[in-house]
Design a protein around this motif. Structure first.
Motif, PDB file in Angstrom:
ATOM      1  N   ASN A 179      21.438 -16.345   1.942  1.00  0.00           N
ATOM      2  CA  ASN A 179      21.978 -17.149   1.711  1.00  0.00           C
ATOM      3  C   ASN A 179      20.152 -18.055   1.382  1.00  0.00           C
ATOM      4  O   ASN A 179      19.508 -18.596   2.283  1.00  0.00           O
ATOM      5  CB  ASN A 179      21.661 -17.840   3.726  1.00  0.00           C
ATOM      6  N   PRO A 180      21.080 -18.223   0.129  1.00  0.00           N
ATOM      7  CA  PRO A 180      19.949 -18.912  -0.864  1.00  0.00           C
ATOM      8  C   PRO A 180      19.736 -20.850   0.262  1.00  0.00           C
ATOM      9  O   PRO A 180      20.036 -21.211   0.404  1.00  0.00           O
ATOM     10  CB  PRO A 180      20.700 -19.404  -1.468  1.00  0.00           C
ATOM     11  N   ASN A 181      17.955 -21.058  -0.189  1.00  0.00           N
ATOM     12  CA  ASN A 181      17.737 -21.881  -0.101  1.00  0.00           C
ATOM     13  C   ASN A 181      17.407 -21.961   2.286  1.00  0.00           C
ATOM     14  O   ASN A 181      17.644 -22.984   2.214  1.00  0.00           O
ATOM     15  CB  ASN A 181      18.450 -23.187  -0.253  1.00  0.00           C
TER      16      ASN A 181
ATOM     17  N   ASP B 243      22.603 -26.132  12.661  1.00  0.00           N
ATOM     18  CA  ASP B 243      21.613 -25.051  13.186  1.00  0.00           C
ATOM     19  C   ASP B 243      20.923 -23.530  12.618  1.00  0.00           C
ATOM     20  O   ASP B 243      20.241 -22.922  13.589  1.00  0.00           O
ATOM     21  CB  ASP B 243      23.189 -24.122  13.426  1.00  0.00           C
ATOM     22  N   LEU B 244      20.760 -24.080  11.478  1.00  0.00           N
ATOM     23  CA  LEU B 244      19.558 -23.331  11.192  1.00  0.00           C
ATOM     24  C   LEU B 244      18.102 -23.718  10.994  1.00  0.00           C
ATOM     25  O   LEU B 244      17.174 -23.306  10.731  1.00  0.00           O
ATOM     26  CB  LEU B 244      19.821 -22.327   9.231  1.00  0.00           C
ATOM     27  N   THR B 245      18.192 -24.717  11.383  1.00  0.00           N
ATOM     28  CA  THR B 245      16.857 -25.097  11.402  1.00  0.00           C
ATOM     29  C   THR B 245      16.113 -25.911  12.774  1.00  0.00           C
ATOM     30  O   THR B 245      15.023 -25.656  13.146  1.00  0.00           O
ATOM     31  CB  THR B 245      16.639 -26.264  10.823  1.00  0.00           C
ATOM     32  N   ASN B 246      16.819 -26.313  13.790  1.00  0.00           N
ATOM     33  CA  ASN B 246      17.291 -27.476  15.284  1.00  0.00           C
ATOM     34  C   ASN B 246      16.365 -26.791  15.792  1.00  0.00           C
ATOM     35  O   ASN B 246      15.338 -27.085  16.894  1.00  0.00           O
ATOM     36  CB  ASN B 246      18.210 -28.093  15.344  1.00  0.00           C
TER      37      ASN B 246
ATOM     38  N   ASP C  10      16.592  -3.262   6.212  1.00  0.00           N
ATOM     39  CA  ASP C  10      18.147  -3.696   6.920  1.00  0.00           C
ATOM     40  C   ASP C  10      18.116  -4.174   8.322  1.00  0.00           C
ATOM     41  O   ASP C  10      17.083  -4.475   9.253  1.00  0.00           O
ATOM     42  CB  ASP C  10      18.394  -2.238   7.022  1.00  0.00           C
ATOM     43  N   ARG C  11      18.935  -4.994   7.424  1.00  0.00           N
ATOM     44  CA  ARG C  11      18.410  -6.947   8.820  1.00  0.00           C
ATOM     45  C   ARG C  11      19.328  -6.092  10.543  1.00  0.00           C
ATOM     46  O   ARG C  11      18.370  -6.566  11.272  1.00  0.00           O
ATOM     47  CB  ARG C  11      19.458  -8.143   8.336  1.00  0.00           C
ATOM     48  N   ARG C  12      20.282  -5.430  10.498  1.00  0.00           N
ATOM     49  CA  ARG C  12      20.681  -5.158  11.530  1.00  0.00           C
ATOM     50  C   ARG C  12      19.787  -3.619  12.240  1.00  0.00           C
ATOM     51  O   ARG C  12      19.751  -3.513  14.018  1.00  0.00           O
ATOM     52  CB  ARG C  12      21.616  -4.185  11.933  1.00  0.00           C
ATOM     53  N   GLU C  13      18.908  -2.682  11.158  1.00  0.00           N
ATOM     54  CA  GLU C  13      17.799  -2.113  12.293  1.00  0.00           C
ATOM     55  C   GLU C  13      16.847  -3.188  12.627  1.00  0.00           C
ATOM     56  O   GLU C  13      16.250  -2.511  13.669  1.00  0.00           O
ATOM     57  CB  GLU C  13      17.309  -0.578  11.094  1.00  0.00           C
TER      58      GLU C  13
ATOM     59  N   SER D 205      19.817 -15.021  11.237  1.00  0.00           N
ATOM     60  CA  SER D 205      20.364 -14.268   9.872  1.00  0.00           C
ATOM     61  C   SER D 205      21.740 -13.681   9.784  1.00  0.00           C
ATOM     62  O   SER D 205      22.470 -13.145  11.061  1.00  0.00           O
ATOM     63  CB  SER D 205      19.378 -13.551   9.994  1.00  0.00           C
ATOM     64  N   THR D 206      22.181 -13.992   8.932  1.00  0.00           N
ATOM     65  CA  THR D 206      23.767 -13.145   8.292  1.00  0.00           C
ATOM     66  C   THR D 206      22.865 -11.960   6.917  1.00  0.00           C
ATOM     67  O   THR D 206      21.853 -11.684   6.113  1.00  0.00           O
ATOM     68  CB  THR D 206      24.743 -13.796   7.718  1.00  0.00           C
TER      69      THR D 206
END
Length: 341
Positions: free
Chosen positions: A327-329, A111-114, A232-235, A305-306
């Motif tokens: 989310n390392p790596n 899910d993080l690459t496809n 900030d991710r949400r902003e 992203s989270t």
């Protein structure tokens, strides 16, 4: 047209679907009144099963007839069946090369690459994702040459032998969709030179691999940067989303980023529609500069992203590297869009 092969044995119903690129076989428990085998066109069968009203479904096909009766609740349907000999059974491979990966980890890899792979078939290697296994390190990579997503995980027990295989994104999407999400399961992955199998619970998926050489993806990730930014991710996601509304130009939705010490200004101009501009607070280190990116590539990574912050590592006129704080790596690289501005 697609067909489904259904056969019964020892209190179980086995279903198979096969289109030569991808074959799926799964078994479910059933109350077998009389064993048998039948083949039915998949399109109507699937739609019907999805919409039937009852909790249980009864399938009945007389041995000499060519029609399947499906009853559930107060509904009854008849579908014309096909000849079982015309169906190519899903191939079984028993190669020695294999590895076990936890289903949650596998789903995350996919899910993080496809989504970053290419959709046009001009260069087939980019329509798949690379699965690479060395010892206990598993890496999945997808790119369309303008952006790339890389996710690494470690596994307890190494693969029997190192692996480097390009798997069609269609296969991976199907695997992700079928993986259990409520309780973890072990997935047994078996492969040979041309095929790969994902085997978990009562599901067996076999797929052809994409032939070709995948680029040396590590070389695409820059190691030196001029600047870095924490947002900030949400902003950030909100600003990209709003500015993108006006950047939906047919060919490119270009968003310009003006980096300064404490904020970044996102803007877009479209002579026919108008302009959009938004400031977002940022912790910026380095020399302020201006760069443009395809808006969709940035909103794609933000959607996957989270965590609280997004970390960007920037170079003037060079690709940006985006990393997560929780989310390392997981690394995402986007090349800038050349603009005349």
């Amino acid at each position: 047209p697609g067909a489904i092969y259904i056969t019964t044995k020892n209190g179980q119903v086995e279903l198979q679907g096969n289109d030569f690129e991808l074959g799926i076989r799964l078994t479910i428990d059933g109350d077998i009144k009389e064993p048998g085998t039948l083949v039915v066109g998949s399109r109507y069968f699937q739609e019907l099963i999805r919409k039937l009203p009852g909790d249980t479904i009864e399938l009945y096909k007389p041995e000499d007839g060519n029609s399947l009766t499906i009853t559930s609740g107060s509904s009854e349907f008849n579908l014309v069946t096909l000849h079982p000999d015309d169906f190519s059974l899903v191939e079984q491979i028993h190669d020695q090369d294999h590895v076990n990966i936890d289903s949650f980890a596998m789903k995350e890899l996919i899910d993080l690459t496809n989504y970053a792979a290419a959709t046009d078939e001009d260069r087939p290697v980019f329509t798949g994702a690379l699965l690479e296994i060395n010892e206990n390190e598993v890496t999945m990579v997808a790119t369309d040459t303008h952006r790339m997503a890389v996710k690494k995980i470690t596994i307890d027990e190494p693969a029997t032998t190192p692996m480097r295989a390009i798997i069609p994104t269609k296969t991976l999407a199907e695997v992700s969709r079928l993986l259990p999400t409520d309780n973890p399961a072990m997935i047994n992955i078996i492969w040979n030179r041309t095929q790969i199998v994902f085997n978990f619970e009562s599901i067996y998926i076999i797929s052809r691999l994409i032939e070709g050489t995948y680029p040396e993806y590590e070389k695409v990730i820059p190691s030196q940067f001029d600047s870095s930014a924490v947002i900030d991710r949400r902003e950030f996601a909100g600003a990209v989303d709003r500015v993108s509304l006006l950047a939906k130009d047919i060919s490119y939705n270009v968003i310009r980023y003006d980096w300064a010490e404490s904020n970044v200004t996102l803007s877009t101009q479209n002579t026919e529609i108008g302009m959009a501009k938004e400031d977002v607070a940022v912790e910026f280190k380095g020399t302020p500069f201006t760069i443009s990116f395809n808006g969709r590539y940035i909103s794609d990574i933000l959607r996957h992203s989270t965590g609280d912050n997004i970390h960007l590592f920037l170079k003037q006129n060079g690709p940006v590297v985006i990393r997560q704080d929780n989310n390392p790596n997981y690394t995402y690289v986007v090349t800038p869009v050349r603009t005349n501005a």
